[in-house]
Design a protein around this motif. Structure first.
Motif, PDB file in Angstrom:
ATOM      1  N   ARG A 653       0.832  -1.212   0.000  1.00 40.83           N
ATOM      2  CA  ARG A 653       0.000   0.000   0.000  1.00 40.83           C
ATOM      3  C   ARG A 653       0.861   1.254   0.000  1.00 40.83           C
ATOM      4  O   ARG A 653       0.590   2.208  -0.747  1.00 40.83           O
ATOM      5  CB  ARG A 653      -0.914   0.018   1.230  1.00 40.83           C
ATOM      6  CG  ARG A 653      -2.054  -0.966   1.197  1.00 40.83           C
ATOM      7  CD  ARG A 653      -3.077  -0.651   2.272  1.00 40.83           C
ATOM      8  NE  ARG A 653      -2.502  -0.635   3.615  1.00 40.83           N
ATOM      9  CZ  ARG A 653      -2.423  -1.707   4.394  1.00 40.83           C
ATOM     10  NH1 ARG A 653      -2.865  -2.876   3.960  1.00 40.83           N
ATOM     11  NH2 ARG A 653      -1.915  -1.614   5.614  1.00 40.83           N
ATOM     12  N   PHE A 656       2.669   1.685  -3.413  1.00 40.13           N
ATOM     13  CA  PHE A 656       1.713   1.991  -4.476  1.00 40.13           C
ATOM     14  C   PHE A 656       1.267   3.453  -4.381  1.00 40.13           C
ATOM     15  O   PHE A 656       1.253   4.184  -5.386  1.00 40.13           O
ATOM     16  CB  PHE A 656       0.529   1.044  -4.361  1.00 40.13           C
ATOM     17  CG  PHE A 656      -0.394   1.050  -5.542  1.00 40.13           C
ATOM     18  CD1 PHE A 656       0.031   0.600  -6.773  1.00 40.13           C
ATOM     19  CD2 PHE A 656      -1.707   1.488  -5.420  1.00 40.13           C
ATOM     20  CE1 PHE A 656      -0.821   0.593  -7.872  1.00 40.13           C
ATOM     21  CE2 PHE A 656      -2.571   1.479  -6.499  1.00 40.13           C
ATOM     22  CZ  PHE A 656      -2.126   1.029  -7.729  1.00 40.13           C
ATOM     23  N   SER A 657       0.933   3.915  -3.177  1.00 45.67           N
ATOM     24  CA  SER A 657       0.497   5.300  -2.999  1.00 45.67           C
ATOM     25  C   SER A 657       1.630   6.272  -3.319  1.00 45.67           C
ATOM     26  O   SER A 657       1.407   7.331  -3.935  1.00 45.67           O
ATOM     27  CB  SER A 657       0.011   5.520  -1.564  1.00 45.67           C
ATOM     28  OG  SER A 657      -1.143   4.759  -1.300  1.00 45.67           O
ATOM     29  N   LYS A 757      -0.324  -5.368  -6.669  1.00 40.28           N
ATOM     30  CA  LYS A 757      -1.193  -4.209  -6.891  1.00 40.28           C
ATOM     31  C   LYS A 757      -0.895  -3.652  -8.282  1.00 40.28           C
ATOM     32  O   LYS A 757       0.268  -3.387  -8.615  1.00 40.28           O
ATOM     33  CB  LYS A 757      -0.987  -3.129  -5.833  1.00 40.28           C
ATOM     34  CG  LYS A 757      -1.533  -3.516  -4.458  1.00 40.28           C
ATOM     35  CD  LYS A 757      -1.466  -2.357  -3.484  1.00 40.28           C
ATOM     36  CE  LYS A 757      -2.038  -2.746  -2.129  1.00 40.28           C
ATOM     37  NZ  LYS A 757      -3.475  -3.063  -2.165  1.00 40.28           N
ATOM     38  N   GLY A 759      -2.368  -0.621 -10.999  1.00 41.64           N
ATOM     39  CA  GLY A 759      -3.324   0.470 -11.092  1.00 41.64           C
ATOM     40  C   GLY A 759      -2.733   1.785 -11.499  1.00 41.64           C
ATOM     41  O   GLY A 759      -1.586   1.879 -11.956  1.00 41.64           O
ATOM     42  N   LYS A 760      -3.541   2.839 -11.279  1.00 39.70           N
ATOM     43  CA  LYS A 760      -3.173   4.185 -11.723  1.00 39.70           C
ATOM     44  C   LYS A 760      -4.035   5.193 -10.969  1.00 39.70           C
ATOM     45  O   LYS A 760      -4.971   4.834 -10.265  1.00 39.70           O
ATOM     46  CB  LYS A 760      -3.432   4.335 -13.221  1.00 39.70           C
ATOM     47  CG  LYS A 760      -4.916   4.146 -13.575  1.00 39.70           C
ATOM     48  CD  LYS A 760      -5.245   4.572 -14.985  1.00 39.70           C
ATOM     49  CE  LYS A 760      -6.749   4.609 -15.205  1.00 39.70           C
ATOM     50  NZ  LYS A 760      -7.116   5.253 -16.485  1.00 39.70           N
ATOM     51  N   THR A 805     -10.817  -5.865  -8.298  1.00 38.35           N
ATOM     52  CA  THR A 805     -10.470  -4.601  -8.935  1.00 38.35           C
ATOM     53  C   THR A 805     -11.514  -3.582  -8.519  1.00 38.35           C
ATOM     54  O   THR A 805     -12.649  -3.942  -8.194  1.00 38.35           O
ATOM     55  CB  THR A 805     -10.460  -4.697 -10.478  1.00 38.35           C
ATOM     56  OG1 THR A 805     -11.793  -5.004 -10.940  1.00 38.35           O
ATOM     57  CG2 THR A 805      -9.513  -5.771 -10.964  1.00 38.35           C
ATOM     58  N   ARG A 815      -8.281   6.506  -7.440  1.00 34.02           N
ATOM     59  CA  ARG A 815      -7.371   5.528  -8.028  1.00 34.02           C
ATOM     60  C   ARG A 815      -8.177   4.352  -8.547  1.00 34.02           C
ATOM     61  O   ARG A 815      -9.291   4.078  -8.084  1.00 34.02           O
ATOM     62  CB  ARG A 815      -6.349   5.047  -6.996  1.00 34.02           C
ATOM     63  CG  ARG A 815      -6.965   4.220  -5.873  1.00 34.02           C
ATOM     64  CD  ARG A 815      -5.915   3.673  -4.930  1.00 34.02           C
ATOM     65  NE  ARG A 815      -5.284   4.714  -4.139  1.00 34.02           N
ATOM     66  CZ  ARG A 815      -4.262   4.503  -3.307  1.00 34.02           C
ATOM     67  NH1 ARG A 815      -3.750   3.284  -3.187  1.00 34.02           N
ATOM     68  NH2 ARG A 815      -3.755   5.474  -2.606  1.00 34.02           N
ATOM     69  N   GLU A 817      -7.487   0.226  -8.876  1.00 32.62           N
ATOM     70  CA  GLU A 817      -6.550  -0.737  -8.318  1.00 32.62           C
ATOM     71  C   GLU A 817      -7.054  -2.156  -8.534  1.00 32.62           C
ATOM     72  O   GLU A 817      -8.232  -2.448  -8.290  1.00 32.62           O
ATOM     73  CB  GLU A 817      -6.378  -0.461  -6.828  1.00 32.62           C
ATOM     74  CG  GLU A 817      -5.378  -1.351  -6.122  1.00 32.62           C
ATOM     75  CD  GLU A 817      -5.207  -0.953  -4.664  1.00 32.62           C
ATOM     76  OE1 GLU A 817      -5.194  -1.855  -3.802  1.00 32.62           O
ATOM     77  OE2 GLU A 817      -5.105   0.261  -4.388  1.00 32.62           O
ATOM     78  N   THR A 819      -5.935  -5.983  -7.183  1.00 30.42           N
ATOM     79  CA  THR A 819      -5.065  -6.481  -6.129  1.00 30.42           C
ATOM     80  C   THR A 819      -5.401  -7.912  -5.734  1.00 30.42           C
ATOM     81  O   THR A 819      -6.549  -8.353  -5.852  1.00 30.42           O
ATOM     82  CB  THR A 819      -5.169  -5.571  -4.877  1.00 30.42           C
ATOM     83  OG1 THR A 819      -4.235  -5.996  -3.881  1.00 30.42           O
ATOM     84  CG2 THR A 819      -6.570  -5.604  -4.292  1.00 30.42           C
ATOM     85  N   MET A 917      -0.819   2.032 -16.432  1.00 32.29           N
ATOM     86  CA  MET A 917      -0.829   1.470 -15.080  1.00 32.29           C
ATOM     87  C   MET A 917       0.548   0.952 -14.680  1.00 32.29           C
ATOM     88  O   MET A 917       1.306   0.448 -15.508  1.00 32.29           O
ATOM     89  CB  MET A 917      -1.846   0.330 -14.988  1.00 32.29           C
ATOM     90  CG  MET A 917      -3.282   0.741 -15.230  1.00 32.29           C
ATOM     91  SD  MET A 917      -4.423  -0.652 -14.969  1.00 32.29           S
ATOM     92  CE  MET A 917      -5.922   0.008 -15.722  1.00 32.29           C
TER      93      MET A 917
END
Length: 943
Positions: A653, A656-657, A757, A759-760, A805, A815, A817, A819, A917
């Motif tokens: 987490r 990713f952030s 993870k 994502g975007k 998702t 976001r 995501e 995962t 992503m």
């Protein structure tokens, strides 16, 4: 307070008796009325109990306050029914029960319930397995069809292929919840030492890995035959339904099922220890932990209530001895005492997480705990000790009545283990009757100078910190020749009607959206409320815009630390005095902070609202801000943050952030901050943040109460002296450019799983615009259990315990995501499946069937959204925070019903571009890197 509990029970009883009461002569053939509990002088949950000819117990509790029903089927079988060397069957079988039955297709159970707008799950413990669904009231017959089919017709659909997939799923669950979690193996190691060889609690519910490996599909079939007969089950239904119609449906679907083998209760043999047993283990943890336990009695033993009170005095919160001697004095980050009870055995457990800053090893911590036990004996039991626990038990009884599920669960538990659903009043009575002498007697009987189990869990390579050298080694368990016995005469029936026909839903229920009111205090604070008469309680939530977004990034964590300080002493009273005052009222006041807001949650019995709000004023307007409290809480926060470093989910987490929003922005740092930022905070920083954040201009309130608006606003007028103007909103920072298509790896040597993870950055929240529509678009991709992603990775491949998702956003950022936590050996394969599913969905979009499923599931699920006070408060907060129209849910319903597949598929094309992503993977680099490199993506390692 007793009169309020009685009032709640009477209110519920009245709603439960709203339908005409039929005589037993009008019951369906084969159904016998056993007892009726309605309005009486005793506190109770009203119900009717029936028995079918095949032994199935049926309990009906009517509550027409919301258009929903909760169905629970509890089987009196858990891991305690297993035999040595054959563990894990009860839990494995829970998984098998969701895989389809003779007349219900593969993986259709989740689909049917979800499409009906419902929620469902199953749980297994040592003593029982239960399956439950909450659905709109018009879907009740469908739930009875599903539950009866797997009770009576599971075996024809139980294949070796399904068995192997679910065995892999259970392995993934074990890896995710136990092997890959800090302290995850504590309980199973502890129980080996607490219980004698062969005791049914000496092995874990999820099973030993080697036992799961030796299980066969025939073993699982026989487990079903032995324990899943109707005579070993209780069907409990609560909610808004017609009694006679429901009985007829129950009889139709369950009445013809064959009775199973007879089931006898297991003996409650007392557990004794010949000497104190010391055990230890090294783990991937930051904080050393000591866990101590004494064997005591069993559930509902005459001494259970007194032992519960003893546990509360020793370690039940900020007024307890362990808090005073260990946490308050800085020797431990956390410390607590409990008395968990199971059908066959209870134990009094004490644990503490050492504070490394104090230089305390676990031997010293053990001594501190033992000294606290001695102090208790010298101190004795006070009147306040007894009163606060009794008050809290009564308050918990009321709060447990706020949902149909809570009431159904209570009825099912009491029937399963004690053959008497009507035990709420007797439970209250047995706790109310406990005396000081009772508490001292059980202390001397079960605790004083008695042998115990002492377990040390220490960081890898820190064996010197253990409390004492191990003096106990569990014996190698034997393996029973036969996993299950007693199934010789079990027969498979042929149904008298066509069960392949799924029942149609009844007429759609009328949604009961809360009737809202809006008002303002004299100081301008907006209050949104609703009147709710199901329980005599008040739920007040105060939100303050800001949170971790308010201070400069260098002071991240000050919002959370300030909230923690407000949970401590005031200028008038100590932390312990305030905690004791709240306990005497059965109330709670909790300050907290998130990334975007600070908040205060107040829960109170209506009777005690005035004194509860007086304590709120004291805590809010005159905080103590004591230096010793600050240093202790700061140290606890730092240790907690360092502890999180051992959690792979936290690492994923955070990374990713940081990649999405930039390491130097508020949006990349959790509300509790980082070790570096919290370490630099001072008490002056907390005082400054308090002055900036806790102002009336930043505040809004939502409230759920059984009081009318005028009366409750009069109560809230005590907060009108609160002053201060709102803070100005900060401009958004510039976010970094994402290196789309890049894999970022965080090495976690020896990790049992890899956390993925993908994502975007995406859309901020809106209720009726593109964000909401993207949520609808994603639903069949990864938003439901039977979505494409989860069915692929969990059900088809057995790579994970669950994959999802989704879009997540607040007022300024969002976001997308995808995962999952996956088996280490299939990390690269899981990435490939994620990529393929997202690409396919972006290119082709959803099907007509998926569109229909989404519409049905989301539209009908609205019936479940406003049941409890907390749900109602959350609904109002959405309106308040995002300035939504009161009828925004009607607007959403119109969108769900009318949005076209083409519009949703265009959103998929726009929002699911994989080239934009990034991918973050936390796992064992040496194991996962070769296959990841073969995928061809750029790979960067994050330290």
């Amino acid at each position: 307070m007793k009169k309020w509990i009685l009032a709640a029970a009477i209110s519920i009883a009245i709603s439960g008796c709203a339908h005409d009461v039929k005589t037993s002569s009008s019951l369906p053939q084969g159904v016998t009325l056993i007892e009726t509990v309605g309005v009486s002088d005793a506190v109770s949950i009203p119900y009717k109990k029936y028995l079918l000819e095949n032994g199935l117990t049926v309990i009906l509790h009517q509550d027409n306050s919301d258009p929903l029903v909760h169905v629970d089927v509890t089987y009196h079988v858990g891991s305690a029914r297993e035999v040595e060397g054959r563990s894990g069957f009860a839990h494995l079988f829970e998984h098998m029960m969701f895989q389809g039955s003779q007349h219900v297709g593969d993986e259709q159970h989740f689909k049917v319930v979800t499409e009906a707008g419902g929620t469902l799950n199953g749980t297994t413990n040592t003593d029982r397995t239960n399956y439950f669904e909450t659905v709109p009231s018009n879907q009740l017959e469908k739930m009875l069809w599903l539950e009866s089919d797997r009770m009576g017709f599971l075996l024809p659909a139980l294949t070796s292929e399904k068995f192997e997939v679910q065995r892999e799923t259970v392995k993934n669950e074990r890896a995710q919840r136990i092997d890959n979690q800090p302290y995850g193996r504590l309980n199973e190691r502890f129980n080996q030492a607490m219980f004698p060889e062969g005791h049914p609690y000496s092995w874990p519910v999820i099973g030993w890995p080697e036992d799961l490996e030796r299980a066969t599909v025939d073993d699982v079939r026989n487990f079903f035959k032995r324990w899943y007969g109707p005579n070993n089950a209780t069907l409990t239904i609560g909610g808004d339904f017609d009694e006679m119609q429901t009985l007829a449906m129950v009889n139709k679907y369950f009445g013809e099922l064959a009775r199973g083998p007879e089931v006898k209760a297991d003996p409650k043999t007392p557990v004794t220890l010949d000497e104190t047993r010391y055990i230890s283990m090294e783990d991937k943890v930051h904080l050393p932990l000591i866990y101590m336990g004494f064997p005591t009695v069993y559930a509902r033993h005459e001494d259970e209530a007194a032992l519960d009170l003893l546990a509360n005095i020793l370690g039940g919160g900020k007024t307890s001895l362990l808090y005073k001697n260990l946490v308050k004095d800085g020797f431990a980050v956390q410390a607590s005492v409990g008395h968990p009870c199971q059908e066959l055995s209870c134990r009094l457990t004490l644990y503490a997480l050492a504070n490394p800053a104090s230089g305390t090893d676990l031997a010293k911590l053990e001594q501190k705990i033992n000294d606290s036990i001695v102090e208790f004996e010298q101190r004795g039991v006070t009147d306040d000790d007894l009163q606060k626990v009794k008050v809290q038990f009564e308050a918990d009884t009321i709060y447990g009545m706020q949902s149909v599920k809570g009431k159904v669960s209570t009825l099912a538990y009491n029937q399963t283990f004690f053959d008497n659903p009507n035990m709420v009043a007797s439970d209250l009575a047995r706790y109310a009757s406990v005396t000081k002498e009772d508490v001292m007697r059980v202390f001397k009987t079960y605790i004083k100078d008695k042998p115990m189990v002492v377990m040390s869990v220490v960081p890898e390579g820190a064996k010197q910190l253990i409390a004492k050298e191990d003096n106990f080694t569990p014996v190698t368990q034997s393996v029973a020749d036969v996993a299950v016995t007693g199934t010789e005469n079990v027969r498979q029936i042929t149904s008298s009607f066509d069960r392949t026909v799924m029942p149609k839903a009844g007429a759609a229920p009328v949604l009961k959206v809360p009737k809202l009111w809006n008002a303002s205090l004299a100081n301008g604070i907006e209050v949104m409320g609703t009147e709710n008469h199901e329980t005599p309680t008040v739920e007040l939530l105060i939100y303050l815009d800001g949170g971790n977004r308010l201070p400069e990034i260098e002071k991240a964590g000050v919002a959370s630390l300030t909230a923690s300080m407000l949970n401590e002493s005031s200028q008038k009273r100590t932390t312990e005095e305030l905690a004791g005052a709240l306990e005497m009222l059965g109330s709670s006041i909790s300050f907290g902070a998130t990334s975007t807001q600070s908040y205060i949650q107040v829960s109170s019995l209506t009777e005690n609202l005035t004194p509860t709000l007086a304590i709120l004023q004291e805590k809010l307007f005159s905080p103590g801000f004591v230096e010793a409290d600050f240093e202790r809480l700061k140290q606890q926060e730092i240790q907690g943050l360092q502890h999180q470093e051992s959690d792979p989910n936290y690492l994923a987490r955070r990374a990713f952030s940081g990649l999405l929003f930039g390491e130097d922005t508020h949006f990349s740092v959790q509300a509790s901050g980082s070790v570096a930022t919290v370490s630099a905070l001072t008490l002056d920083d907390v005082k400054q943040f308090y002055q900036t954040q806790y102002k009336a201009g930043n505040a809004q309130m939502v409230l759920v109460s059984d009081l009318p608006q005028q009366q409750v606003m009069s109560e809230l007028s005590v907060l009108e002296k609160w002053q201060g103007s709102a803070n100005k909103a900060e401009a958004l920072p510039t976010f970094p450019t994402l290196a789309g298509g890049t894999i970022y790896v965080i090495d976690k040597p020896g990790a049992a799983q890899s956390v993925i993870k993908i994502g975007k950055r995406a859309l901020p929240y809106d209720a009726t615009g593109e964000y909401f529509k993207s949520f609808l678009m994603n639903y069949p991709l990864g938003g439901a259990f039977n979505s494409r992603i989860n069915l692929n990775l969990r059900e088809d491949k057995g790579y994970t315990y669950g994959a999802r998702t989704g879009f997540n956003g607040n007022d300024v950022i969002g976001r997308f995501e995808a995962t999952a936590s996956v088996r280490t050996d299939v990390t690269a394969e899981s990435v490939t499946e994620f990529v393929n599913e997202i690409k396919r969905f972006q290119a082709e979009g959803m099907t007509d069937k998926e569109l229909a499923f989404m519409r049905s599931s989301i539209s009908q699920g609205k019936a479940l959204e406003y049941e409890t006070p907390y749900q109602k408060a959350g609904f109002m907060r959405m309106i308040q925070r995002y300035q939504l129209a009161d009828d925004f849910t009607e607007q959403q319903a119109d969108i769900v019903a009318t949005i076209s597949k083409d519009e949703l598929n265009e959103l998929a094309k726009a929002q699911l571009d994989l080239s934009s992503m990034i991918m973050v993977i936390v796992g064992d680099k040496t194991v996962i890197s070769p296959k990841l490199e073969a995928l061809g993506y750029p790979i960067k390692e994050i330290k």
